[in-house]
Scaffold this active site. Structure first.
Site, PDB file in Angstrom:
ATOM      1  N   SER A 185       0.842  -1.204   0.000  1.00  0.00           N
ATOM      2  CA  SER A 185       0.000   0.000   0.000  1.00  0.00           C
ATOM      3  C   SER A 185       0.876   1.253   0.000  1.00  0.00           C
ATOM      4  CB  SER A 185      -0.878   0.043   1.257  1.00  0.00           C
ATOM      5  OG  SER A 185      -1.658  -1.112   1.338  1.00  0.00           O
ATOM      6  N   HIS A 228      -4.931  -3.958  -4.482  1.00  0.00           N
ATOM      7  CA  HIS A 228      -3.749  -4.815  -4.517  1.00  0.00           C
ATOM      8  C   HIS A 228      -3.606  -5.403  -5.932  1.00  0.00           C
ATOM      9  CE1 HIS A 228      -3.706  -5.627   0.140  1.00  0.00           C
ATOM     10  NE2 HIS A 228      -3.405  -4.380  -0.175  1.00  0.00           N
ATOM     11  N   ARG A 241       1.612  -9.790  -3.927  1.00  0.00           N
ATOM     12  CA  ARG A 241       1.761 -10.315  -2.563  1.00  0.00           C
ATOM     13  C   ARG A 241       0.531 -11.104  -2.173  1.00  0.00           C
ATOM     14  NH1 ARG A 241       3.590  -5.801   0.907  1.00  0.00           N
ATOM     15  NH2 ARG A 241       5.497  -6.999   1.218  1.00  0.00           N
ATOM     16  N   THR A 242       0.734 -12.201  -1.479  1.00  0.00           N
ATOM     17  CA  THR A 242      -0.378 -12.903  -0.821  1.00  0.00           C
ATOM     18  C   THR A 242      -0.180 -12.762   0.679  1.00  0.00           C
ATOM     19  OG1 THR A 242      -0.676 -14.461  -2.648  1.00  0.00           O
ATOM     20  CG2 THR A 242      -1.505 -15.143  -0.504  1.00  0.00           C
ATOM     21  N   HIS A 243      -1.226 -12.331   1.371  1.00  0.00           N
ATOM     22  CA  HIS A 243      -1.153 -12.129   2.821  1.00  0.00           C
ATOM     23  C   HIS A 243      -1.577 -13.386   3.566  1.00  0.00           C
ATOM     24  CE1 HIS A 243      -1.699  -8.110   1.064  1.00  0.00           C
ATOM     25  NE2 HIS A 243      -1.011  -7.654   2.090  1.00  0.00           N
ATOM     26  N   GLU A 296      -5.006  -4.011  14.907  1.00  0.00           N
ATOM     27  CA  GLU A 296      -4.753  -4.332  16.309  1.00  0.00           C
ATOM     28  C   GLU A 296      -5.725  -3.587  17.228  1.00  0.00           C
ATOM     29  OE1 GLU A 296      -2.455  -3.020  14.193  1.00  0.00           O
ATOM     30  OE2 GLU A 296      -1.759  -5.028  13.679  1.00  0.00           O
ATOM     31  N   SER A 327       2.215  -8.027   6.721  1.00  0.00           N
ATOM     32  CA  SER A 327       2.960  -8.648   5.616  1.00  0.00           C
ATOM     33  C   SER A 327       4.452  -8.680   5.959  1.00  0.00           C
ATOM     34  CB  SER A 327       2.731  -7.869   4.314  1.00  0.00           C
ATOM     35  OG  SER A 327       3.311  -6.592   4.391  1.00  0.00           O
ATOM     36  N   ASN A 338      -0.908   5.232   8.681  1.00  0.00           N
ATOM     37  CA  ASN A 338      -1.780   5.641   9.796  1.00  0.00           C
ATOM     38  C   ASN A 338      -1.022   5.427  11.086  1.00  0.00           C
ATOM     39  OD1 ASN A 338      -2.501   2.662   8.848  1.00  0.00           O
ATOM     40  ND2 ASN A 338      -2.794   2.735  11.056  1.00  0.00           N
TER      41      ASN A 338
HETATM   42  I1  8IG Z   1      -1.794   0.169   5.683  1.00  0.00           I
HETATM   43  O1  8IG Z   1      -2.361  -0.083  11.619  1.00  0.00           O
HETATM   44  C1  8IG Z   1      -1.851  -0.683   7.471  1.00  0.00           C
HETATM   45  N1  8IG Z   1      -1.650  -1.959   7.580  1.00  0.00           N
HETATM   46  N2  8IG Z   1      -1.586  -4.555  11.387  1.00  0.00           N
HETATM   47  N3  8IG Z   1      -1.979  -2.292  11.510  1.00  0.00           N
HETATM   48  C2  8IG Z   1      -1.729  -3.398  10.782  1.00  0.00           C
HETATM   49  N4  8IG Z   1      -1.616  -3.379   9.476  1.00  0.00           N
HETATM   50  C3  8IG Z   1      -1.733  -2.225   8.862  1.00  0.00           C
HETATM   51  C4  8IG Z   1      -1.999  -1.044   9.539  1.00  0.00           C
HETATM   52  C5  8IG Z   1      -2.135  -1.079  10.945  1.00  0.00           C
HETATM   53  N5  8IG Z   1      -2.078  -0.071   8.632  1.00  0.00           N
END
Ligand code: 8IG
Length: 273
Positions: A37, A69, A93-95, A194, A213, A236
């Site tokens: 991202s 994605h 990518r695969t998560h 989280e 990832s 963020n």
């Molecule tokens: I973009 O705040 C993104 N990916 N775990 N936490 C987690 N993954 C994320 C976050 C986040 N922001």
């Protein structure tokens, strides 16, 4: 075509790399990039796109589950001063949260190695724990905490993880952007973000960044002998670090806004790899 579940993952990666060479007309590649991202637009500035292949045309790749994605593999010719162009591979990518298993998560990395790559650049968008690193900041990954409870390795595969995020490559990145902060990336399984308590836990454990990832990919990369360079984009502040709730739309928006800076960073670093 063989499925990902009934074949040795390294044989499948070899098959996929052979097909990639056929479809792109590029026999070997030098460096692979996985663009998360905020990083996806960077590929356009790396060089000339030699070929774009839908990843589902290659054995072992899955269609992406998330809007925004990519589902393609691109071969890009990256011009270099005083040397032949670098042949770069941009991989999807695969998560872990897509639930295709850890083999699917590691597949792109293994294809990169089978395609001849020596180095892989892993990038992601993530949450930040450090208020002095605002949203929109790229961060160099110095190390990781794998909090997924999973590993891409199977059986008694005891691989050393010292200096996983290559110190020389990190120095190279800082030679392009001297102000790049470094951080420890904690990989959670997701897909939920989280809780604030989990973010505090990650902070106590030494994390600067939280995401879903990169860590397992880096482990898989070390196992196949690839040098790893990792970049996060803080899209963020992690939950509870600021008083704002998180939304996927805001994450995408922050990614779009920071894209030029990420692109410039990757365009500066990649020719040096
Ligand atoms: I973009 O705040 C993104 N990916 N775990 N936490 C987690 N993954 C994320 C976050 C986040 N922001």
């Amino acid at each position: 075509m063989t499925s990902i579940d009934d074949t040795d993952p390294f044989t499948l990666a070899e098959e996929s790399a052979a097909r990639l060479a056929e479809l792109t007309g590029v026999a070997r590649h030098d460096v692979a990039l996985v663009l998360g991202s905020g990083w996806a637009a960077a590929a356009d500035q790396l060089g000339e796109v030699v070929a774009t292949v839908p990843s589902t045309d290659l054995p072992g790749f899955r269609a992406p589950a998330v809007v925004g994605h990519a589902g393609t593999v691109r071969s890009i010719s990256v011009p270099r001063q005083g040397a032949d162009p670098l042949r770069a591979l941009v991989l999807p990518r695969t998560h872990v949260y897509e639930n295709h298993g850890v083999r699917a998560v590691a597949h792109g990395v293994r294809v990169a190695a089978a395609a001849g790559c020596r180095t892989i650049v892993l990038t992601n968008g993530c949450g930040g724990l450090d208020r002095s690193i605002p949203a929109g900041s790229p961060v160099l990954i110095a190390d990781h905490l794998n909090l997924t409870g999973a590993s891409p390795l199977e059986g008694p595969t005891f691989v050393d993880m010292t200096d996983l995020y290559d110190p020389q490559l990190r120095a190279l990145a800082r030679s392009v952007d001297a102000d790049l902060p470094e951080g420890v990336y904690a990989q959670f399984r997701g897909p939920q973000y989280e809780t604030p308590a989990e973010v505090r836990m990650a902070g106590v454990l030494g994390a600067t960044l939280v995401g879903m990832s990169t860590g397992l990919e880096a482990v898989a990369a070390r196992h196949v002998g690839l040098k790893v360079l990792g970049f996060s984009l803080v899209t963020n502040l992690a939950a509870g670090v600021s008083d704002q709730p998180l939304s996927h739309e805001e994450v995408l928006q922050a990614g779009r806004e920071a894209a030029p800076r990420c692109a410039a960073l990757l365009a500066g670093v990649t020719p040096l790899l």
